[in-house]
Design an enzyme around this catalytic site. Structure first.
Site, mmCIF file in Angstrom:
data_model
loop_
_atom_site.group_PDB
_atom_site.id
_atom_site.type_symbol
_atom_site.label_atom_id
_atom_site.label_comp_id
_atom_site.label_asym_id
_atom_site.label_seq_id
_atom_site.Cartn_x
_atom_site.Cartn_y
_atom_site.Cartn_z
ATOM 1 N N SER A 151 -1.686 -7.492 2.533
ATOM 2 C CA SER A 151 -1.395 -7.362 3.971
ATOM 3 C C SER A 151 -1.440 -8.741 4.599
ATOM 4 C CB SER A 151 -2.472 -6.484 4.623
ATOM 5 O OG SER A 151 -2.369 -6.527 6.032
ATOM 6 N N TYR A 184 -11.717 -4.181 5.500
ATOM 7 C CA TYR A 184 -10.287 -4.117 5.158
ATOM 8 C C TYR A 184 -9.753 -5.504 4.794
ATOM 9 C CZ TYR A 184 -5.306 -2.972 5.597
ATOM 10 O OH TYR A 184 -3.955 -2.801 5.358
HETATM 11 N N1 LIG Z 1 0.995 0.339 7.753
HETATM 12 C C1 LIG Z 1 0.873 -0.940 7.941
HETATM 13 O O1 LIG Z 1 1.170 -1.460 9.023
HETATM 14 C C2 LIG Z 1 0.381 -1.829 6.818
HETATM 15 C C3 LIG Z 1 0.291 -3.195 7.079
HETATM 16 C C4 LIG Z 1 -0.133 -4.035 6.069
HETATM 17 C C5 LIG Z 1 -0.464 -3.521 4.828
HETATM 18 N N2 LIG Z 1 -0.382 -2.183 4.612
HETATM 19 C C6 LIG Z 1 -0.743 -1.697 3.284
HETATM 20 O O2 LIG Z 1 0.306 -0.922 2.760
HETATM 21 C C7 LIG Z 1 -0.241 0.092 1.898
HETATM 22 C C8 LIG Z 1 0.239 1.450 2.353
HETATM 23 O O3 LIG Z 1 -0.177 1.642 3.680
HETATM 24 P P1 LIG Z 1 0.370 2.851 4.565
HETATM 25 O O4 LIG Z 1 0.246 2.432 5.977
HETATM 26 O O5 LIG Z 1 1.660 3.307 4.038
HETATM 27 O O6 LIG Z 1 -0.788 3.919 4.280
HETATM 28 P P2 LIG Z 1 -0.827 5.514 4.456
HETATM 29 O O7 LIG Z 1 -2.137 5.825 5.088
HETATM 30 O O8 LIG Z 1 0.408 6.041 5.090
HETATM 31 O O9 LIG Z 1 -0.852 6.001 2.932
HETATM 32 C C9 LIG Z 1 -1.921 5.671 2.128
HETATM 33 C C10 LIG Z 1 -2.043 6.751 1.069
HETATM 34 O O10 LIG Z 1 -3.139 6.401 0.208
HETATM 35 C C11 LIG Z 1 -3.751 7.625 -0.166
HETATM 36 N N3 LIG Z 1 -5.104 7.373 -0.662
HETATM 37 C C12 LIG Z 1 -6.211 7.074 0.059
HETATM 38 N N4 LIG Z 1 -7.265 6.946 -0.750
HETATM 39 C C13 LIG Z 1 -6.818 7.161 -2.017
HETATM 40 C C14 LIG Z 1 -7.442 7.174 -3.289
HETATM 41 N N5 LIG Z 1 -8.746 6.950 -3.415
HETATM 42 N N6 LIG Z 1 -6.666 7.426 -4.383
HETATM 43 C C15 LIG Z 1 -5.347 7.683 -4.267
HETATM 44 N N7 LIG Z 1 -4.714 7.693 -3.068
HETATM 45 C C16 LIG Z 1 -5.436 7.439 -1.973
HETATM 46 C C17 LIG Z 1 -3.724 8.462 1.107
HETATM 47 O O11 LIG Z 1 -3.926 9.837 0.828
HETATM 48 C C18 LIG Z 1 -2.339 8.143 1.641
HETATM 49 O O12 LIG Z 1 -1.380 9.073 1.176
HETATM 50 C C19 LIG Z 1 -1.754 -0.075 1.962
HETATM 51 O O13 LIG Z 1 -2.188 -0.878 0.903
HETATM 52 C C20 LIG Z 1 -1.961 -0.802 3.286
HETATM 53 O O14 LIG Z 1 -3.157 -1.536 3.304
HETATM 54 C C21 LIG Z 1 0.035 -1.318 5.585
#
Ligand SMILES: NC(=O)c1ccc[n+]([C@@H]2O[C@H](COP(=O)([O-])OP(=O)(O)OC[C@H]3O[C@@H](n4cnc5c(N)ncnc54)[C@H](O)[C@@H]3O)[C@@H](O)[C@H]2O)c1
Length: 265
Positions: free
Chosen positions: A140, A153
């Protein structure tokens, strides 16, 4: 890239960026295997893809459980004959600062750091068996900047960047490339929740953290992950690709004089 008959495991693919990544793989012809703790959501993503004629399967896996990761990856390798790609997207969004507890640290590190390592370890033998593969770990912009009440985080995201570089070094002799994508703010369910679903209100505000003055779409991050897995990235390993609309390039001056910008949100 011809993804046909390739097998891609995507963790956290019941939602957000992971779901978009599984979708890109599956619609491109690969077999997408969704690993997630959200059974209903993961099944729904897989069913939707199958309804569109793509190949997708769901496995209930908590990535913090190393034994379960190994057993399930090996079952997938046996069933489909191979594992080619791993994209780690699972996340525990615990944002804590001074109030952080031992349990918060254990869950954050267990899912976001150890979980990613568990999956890389589990995929190593199957990838080695087919002569190589590609792995993308999702960090991120938070790996690089200070944000309030984000010890957990942001520490995990920083760790993912450095750990991925070590993994790239160790797996290079086996023709397994490991890279990192670092998204900016992406319109995912978690971000939508923070905005109470009101994108029209919050996008102009959060969009200003990015040179492109908008939030990203999950598909834009997914496409970058697929690029890093593709043969077009055959000489790219151990590096980080920000998919952040220019977030990390902005300094303290922010957007400067925005009156000259002709783009749209
Ligand atoms: N959304 C953003 O703006 C953003 C920004 C920077 C980085 N990210 C990163 O992108 C990635 C995806 O983020 P997102 O926003 O799509 O998340 P999201 O919350 O939409 O999806 C995350 C998924 O991870 C699953 N999960 C949680 N714990 C788990 C576990 N122990 N084992 C297996 N699955 C598990 C959840 O059930 C969920 O389906 C993450 O690594 C996040 O840190 C997101």
């Amino acid at each position: 890239m011809d993804w046909n008959n390739k097998v891609a495991i995507v963790t956290g693919a019941a939602s957000g960026i992971g779901a978009a990544t599984a979708r890109e793989f599956a619609l491109g012809g690969a077999i997408a295997v969704i690993f997630d703790v959200n059974e209903a959501g993961g099944q729904q993503v897989a069913e939707q893809l199958r309804a569109e004629g793509a190949k997708a399967e769901f496995r209930r896996v908590d990535v913090s459980d190393a034994d379960l990761c190994h057993a399930t990856v090996h079952q997938v390798a046996e069933q489909f004959g191979r594992v080619d790609f791993l994209v780690n997207c699972a996340v525990s969004f615990i944002a804590k600062g001074l109030d952080v507890t031992t349990a918060d640290w254990e869950r954050s590190l267990g899912v976001n750091v150890r979980g990613y390592a568990n999956m890389v370890q589990a995929c190593f033998e199957p990838m080695k068996a087919v002569g190589g593969g590609a792995i993308v770990n999702t960090a991120s912009i938070s790996a690089h900047v200070a944000q309030q009440n984000r010890w957990t985080y942001n520490a995990c995201k920083g760790a993912i960047v450095t750990m991925s570089k070590c993994q790239a070094l160790d797996l290079a002799p086996y023709h397994i490339r490991v890279n990192i994508i670092s998204p900016g703010w992406i319109w995912t369910p978690e971000v939508a929740k923070a905005a109470n679903g009101d994108r029209a209100k919050w996008e102009p505000i959060w969009g200003r953290y990015h040179m492109l003055r908008r939030l990203g779409e999950p598909r834009e991050v997914a496409r970058a992950a697929l690029f890093l897995c593709s043969d077009d990235a055959s000489f790219i390993t151990g590096t980080e690709l920000p998919v952040d609309g220019g977030y990390l390039g902005l300094g303290s001056e922010g957007l400067g004089d925005t009156s000259t910008f002709a783009g749209t949100a």
